[in-house]
Motif scaffolding. Structure first.
Motif, PDB file in Angstrom:
ATOM      1  N   MET A   1     -14.846  29.836  55.777  1.00 24.46           N
ATOM      2  CA  MET A   1     -14.614  28.422  55.496  1.00 24.46           C
ATOM      3  C   MET A   1     -13.639  28.228  54.345  1.00 24.46           C
ATOM      4  O   MET A   1     -13.231  29.189  53.688  1.00 24.46           O
ATOM      5  N   GLN A   2     -13.283  26.985  54.085  1.00 23.62           N
ATOM      6  CA  GLN A   2     -12.349  26.637  53.017  1.00 23.62           C
ATOM      7  C   GLN A   2     -12.915  25.451  52.238  1.00 23.62           C
ATOM      8  O   GLN A   2     -12.872  24.317  52.725  1.00 23.62           O
ATOM      9  N   SER A   3     -13.422  25.715  51.050  1.00 23.73           N
ATOM     10  CA  SER A   3     -14.067  24.654  50.270  1.00 23.73           C
ATOM     11  C   SER A   3     -13.127  23.494  49.998  1.00 23.73           C
ATOM     12  O   SER A   3     -13.524  22.331  50.036  1.00 23.73           O
ATOM     13  N   VAL A   4     -11.879  23.804  49.712  1.00 23.89           N
ATOM     14  CA  VAL A   4     -10.946  22.752  49.330  1.00 23.89           C
ATOM     15  C   VAL A   4     -10.649  21.802  50.482  1.00 23.89           C
ATOM     16  O   VAL A   4     -10.260  20.644  50.256  1.00 23.89           O
TER      17      VAL A   4
ATOM     18  N   GLY B   1     -11.779  30.620  51.541  1.00 21.74           N
ATOM     19  CA  GLY B   1     -10.325  30.715  51.435  1.00 21.74           C
ATOM     20  C   GLY B   1      -9.731  29.330  51.287  1.00 21.74           C
ATOM     21  O   GLY B   1     -10.449  28.354  51.064  1.00 21.74           O
ATOM     22  N   THR B   2      -8.417  29.224  51.438  1.00 22.55           N
ATOM     23  CA  THR B   2      -7.744  27.941  51.235  1.00 22.55           C
ATOM     24  C   THR B   2      -6.943  27.485  52.456  1.00 22.55           C
ATOM     25  O   THR B   2      -6.482  26.344  52.491  1.00 22.55           O
ATOM     26  N   ASP B   3      -6.729  28.395  53.424  1.00 16.48           N
ATOM     27  CA  ASP B   3      -5.877  28.084  54.576  1.00 16.48           C
ATOM     28  C   ASP B   3      -4.441  27.833  54.142  1.00 16.48           C
ATOM     29  O   ASP B   3      -3.702  27.107  54.809  1.00 16.48           O
ATOM     30  N   ALA B   4      -4.031  28.405  53.018  1.00 18.47           N
ATOM     31  CA  ALA B   4      -2.659  28.224  52.531  1.00 18.47           C
ATOM     32  C   ALA B   4      -1.652  28.570  53.631  1.00 18.47           C
ATOM     33  O   ALA B   4      -1.864  29.499  54.396  1.00 18.47           O
ATOM     34  N   PRO B   5      -0.563  27.806  53.750  1.00 13.76           N
ATOM     35  CA  PRO B   5      -0.127  26.725  52.876  1.00 13.76           C
ATOM     36  C   PRO B   5      -0.651  25.336  53.252  1.00 13.76           C
ATOM     37  O   PRO B   5      -0.109  24.331  52.752  1.00 13.76           O
ATOM     38  N   VAL B   6      -1.678  25.275  54.109  1.00  8.44           N
ATOM     39  CA  VAL B   6      -2.275  23.959  54.399  1.00  8.44           C
ATOM     40  C   VAL B   6      -2.759  23.328  53.098  1.00  8.44           C
ATOM     41  O   VAL B   6      -2.590  22.132  52.865  1.00  8.44           O
ATOM     42  N   GLU B   7      -3.393  24.142  52.249  1.00  5.91           N
ATOM     43  CA  GLU B   7      -3.779  23.729  50.901  1.00  5.91           C
ATOM     44  C   GLU B   7      -3.148  24.702  49.913  1.00  5.91           C
ATOM     45  O   GLU B   7      -2.682  25.782  50.291  1.00  5.91           O
ATOM     46  N   ASP B   8      -3.153  24.321  48.649  1.00  6.15           N
ATOM     47  CA  ASP B   8      -2.698  25.227  47.601  1.00  6.15           C
ATOM     48  C   ASP B   8      -3.547  26.486  47.635  1.00  6.15           C
ATOM     49  O   ASP B   8      -4.765  26.431  47.779  1.00  6.15           O
ATOM     50  N   VAL B   9      -2.925  27.636  47.467  1.00 10.34           N
ATOM     51  CA  VAL B   9      -3.635  28.909  47.550  1.00 10.34           C
ATOM     52  C   VAL B   9      -4.503  29.177  46.316  1.00 10.34           C
ATOM     53  O   VAL B   9      -5.184  30.202  46.246  1.00 10.34           O
ATOM     54  N   ASP B  10      -4.545  28.263  45.390  1.00  9.23           N
ATOM     55  CA  ASP B  10      -5.232  28.428  44.109  1.00  9.23           C
ATOM     56  C   ASP B  10      -6.745  28.617  44.277  1.00  9.23           C
ATOM     57  O   ASP B  10      -7.447  27.683  44.678  1.00  9.23           O
ATOM     58  N   PRO B  11      -7.305  29.780  43.940  1.00  9.71           N
ATOM     59  CA  PRO B  11      -8.752  29.979  44.067  1.00  9.71           C
ATOM     60  C   PRO B  11      -9.560  29.214  43.026  1.00  9.71           C
ATOM     61  O   PRO B  11     -10.756  28.972  43.250  1.00  9.71           O
ATOM     62  N   ILE B  12      -8.960  28.823  41.917  1.00 12.08           N
ATOM     63  CA  ILE B  12      -9.677  28.040  40.916  1.00 12.08           C
ATOM     64  C   ILE B  12      -9.949  26.636  41.454  1.00 12.08           C
ATOM     65  O   ILE B  12     -11.054  26.097  41.324  1.00 12.08           O
TER      66      ILE B  12
END
Length: 602
Positions: free
Chosen positions: A454-457, A495-506
């Motif tokens: 999943m992707q929390s962001v 994960g973030t699904d970058a570049p759908v979202e920023d790849v930033d893990p923070i």
């Protein structure tokens, strides 16, 4: 900070007395520690072979290991690319030798290197080269960006961009069809160039009339299987193409690039991969699970790994049709190539689209688009065939499923395979995204051992309009249900699904522990992760989801020395301070490959 904490060892060797004096940076009491006769004993221990001096030692930090046998420590000893010891400052001192490099963390937090659990590595780099539309806030701004690009482009050259999202604009475009802009202004902005603008979610493309003419799209062109052409009431295309309907434009753009010669294409990809690498390392990402690469791209990854130029550890899913998989799959299972830099052991398929584009496959119609239940992008029979190929060749199967119908159908296929092959009891097949799951299907993840990647962001990025799409009840019961899945016994990888979202893990960590939307409201906060769960979801759980928990995911003796040092303690600081956290340094395989304020190091 690393800039203040990378210290040379000052070594004085008194040959007659055989006494060593080493000045260490600040440890514990705040004063330099001068070791004389005691260190001579330690050196003797190392010389006698009981302890081999480390190549790198981190001291005086708060080290959250994500290892239940020793959850927290002060220091780490690294030899080559491997962690050899974890413990207190005192326990690690025997590993300090005359050639050991030491980093004084000065109280900073160190955690395992972040693992991007689902992203698109080449696309992340390309997003730095193409028109970046992620920060545009209305349709007019995008048209202006394209108009400027057209002035610099050669006649007939494709103008490519990505990152727009109509739900995040400050005004509704006029005219529009189903909330999407139409091609008219885009066609006027670049009359001599085909334009291809990919939606932030990657499941929709917006093109101008020149692009449609280039590929032969007309009013009579039918919708392809698994795709949809959005049309004006009279039937002509608006310029919006959903799912497989957009493939023809991506192919045409790629073919245009190919006319320049394969060497140029490879050079472009190398440049994009270098940009993606730099972006990841600067954000503390040491491993990246690439959600879909062609065999052609895999060849480049292998070449880069062999040249020592793959700067982030890649774990790759192959994205090809069943015919190509049948033909080529047996020769592409790669585990830990070049010291763990490249692993290829998974297949990627897409069962549906995305919620934002009304193409996620739902059990019931969309609340804001009655009569539409989304798109099924591949047939169930095709997925079953892929499952057979995966099982026969020892590959994991990773299937994109966002809507509740898509998740159910994938779970059904997986369950059928598992029952037919009870001897294969640890396949760790995955559902990528698992965003909207029917309540009755949630327990099946844990029961079947299916990984929820999943992707929390996505939750906090999309939450403001999710209820509009599927209503309050479906949102409450099945949208981004992290805790429900965890309680089912499922492993949730992040994960973030970058570049759908920023790849930033923070930012992803912040989304996981707060579920706070841009307006400050909380999106069903009962599903928030604890900070420990959130960290584990981006480290150890991702490693487990890739059969790599034996080599990464925690700071444990015997595992790869992939570590990130952070400027703030994200495990304890107030929530509002988490997003202020910066990466101080990134260590990959025992080497400092990024440090704040310094240029990228190979």
């Amino acid at each position: 900070m690393l800039s203040r904490g990378t210290f040379p060892w000052c070594l004085a060797l008194h040959t007659k007395a055989a006494a060593f004096m080493i000045r260490l940076p600040v440890i514990g009491c705040g004063l330099p520690l001068v070791v004389g006769s005691m260190l001579m004993i330690l050196s003797h221990t190392a010389i006698c072979g009981q302890v081999t001096p480390a190549s790198l030692v981190l001291v005086n930090g708060k080290i959250v290991t994500v290892d239940d046998s020793l959850p927290e420590a002060q220091a780490v000893a690294i030899q080559g690319d491997t962690v050899v010891a974890v413990g207190s400052n005192h326990a690690i001192r025997p590993y300090c030798g005359p050639r050991t490099r030491m980093i004084d963390l000065q109280g900073d937090l160190a955690v395992p290197g972040f693992i991007e659990g689902h992203g698109h590595f080449l696309d992340l780099g390309l997003s730095k080269i193409e028109l970046d539309l992620t920060k545009t806030r209305n349709w007019g701004a995008i048209v202006r960006r394209v108009e400027e690009a057209a002035k610099k482009a050669k006649p007939g050259e494709w103008i490519v961009g990505r990152g727009w999202h109509q739900e995040k604009w400050d005004t509704i475009p006029e005219p529009n069809v189903e909330g999407y802009p139409t091609h008219d202004l885009l066609s006027k902005a670049a009359p001599g160039n085909p334009v291809l603008l990919r939606h932030a979610n990657g499941h929709v493309v917006l093109v101008n009339v020149r692009a449609m003419e280039h590929v032969g799209i007309t009013k009579s062109t039918p919708d392809p299987p698994g795709g949809r052409i959005l049309r004006f009431p009279a039937g002509s295309p608006t310029g919006i193409f959903l799912e497989t309907a957009g493939d023809v434009f991506r192919k045409a753009s790629d073919e245009d690039k190919a006319k320049r010669g394969s060497r140029t294409i490879e050079e472009d990809r190398r440049a994009a991969i270098a940009l993606a690498t730099r972006e990841c390392l600067s954000k503390g990402i040491t491993s990246f699970q690439d959600a879909g690469a062609t065999f052609d791209l895999l060849e480049l990854y292998k070449k880069l790994a062999g040249e020592g130029k793959l700067g982030v550890r890649l774990w790759v899913m192959i994205d090809e049709d069943n015919g190509r998989l049948e033909e080529c799959l047996p020769g592409y299972r790669i585990i830990g190539l070049e010291g763990g830099m490249l692993t290829v052991r998974a297949i990627k398929r897409l069962m549906d689209g995305a919620l934002g584009s009304h193409s996620a496959w739902l059990l019931e119609p969309y609340s804001d688009l009655p009569g539409c239940t989304g798109l099924n992008t591949i047939s169930i029979e095709s997925l079953r065939e892929t499952a057979r190929l995966a099982l026969e060749n020892g590959f994991q199967l990773c299937t994109h499923a966002i809507g509740d119908r898509a998740n159910r159908e994938v779970l059904d296929v997986y369950e059928h395979v598992f029952k037919e092959h009870p001897e294969s009891d640890d396949l760790r097949w995955r559902i990528e995204h698992a965003q909207h799951v029917a309540p009755s299907d949630v327990p099946r993840f844990g029961k079947l051992g299916v990984i929820a990647a999943m992707q929390s962001v996505h939750c906090t990025s999309d939450g403001s309009w999710v209820m509009e799409r599927i209503g309050e009840k479906r949102t409450r019961e099945g949208a981004y249900v992290w805790q429900k899945l965890i309680r089912s016994g499922a492993i949730v990888a992040n994960g973030t699904d970058a570049p759908v979202e920023d790849v930033d893990p923070i930012a992803n960590f912040y989304a996981a522990v707060t579920r706070r939307l841009p307006d400050g409201t909380l999106f069903y906060p009962d599903e928030r992760m604890t900070r420990e769960q959130a960290l584990r979801s981006s480290t150890m759980n991702c490693a487990y989801a890739a059969f790599e928990e034996g080599t990464k995911g925690s700071i444990t003796p015997g595992k790869l020395a992939d570590i990130v040092v952070l400027s703030k303690d994200i495990m304890t600081v107030p929530e509002e301070e988490i997003l202020d956290t910066k990466v101080v340094c990134t260590i990959l395989g025992g080497r400092v490959v990024y440090q704040s304020g310094a240029s990228y190091e190979r």
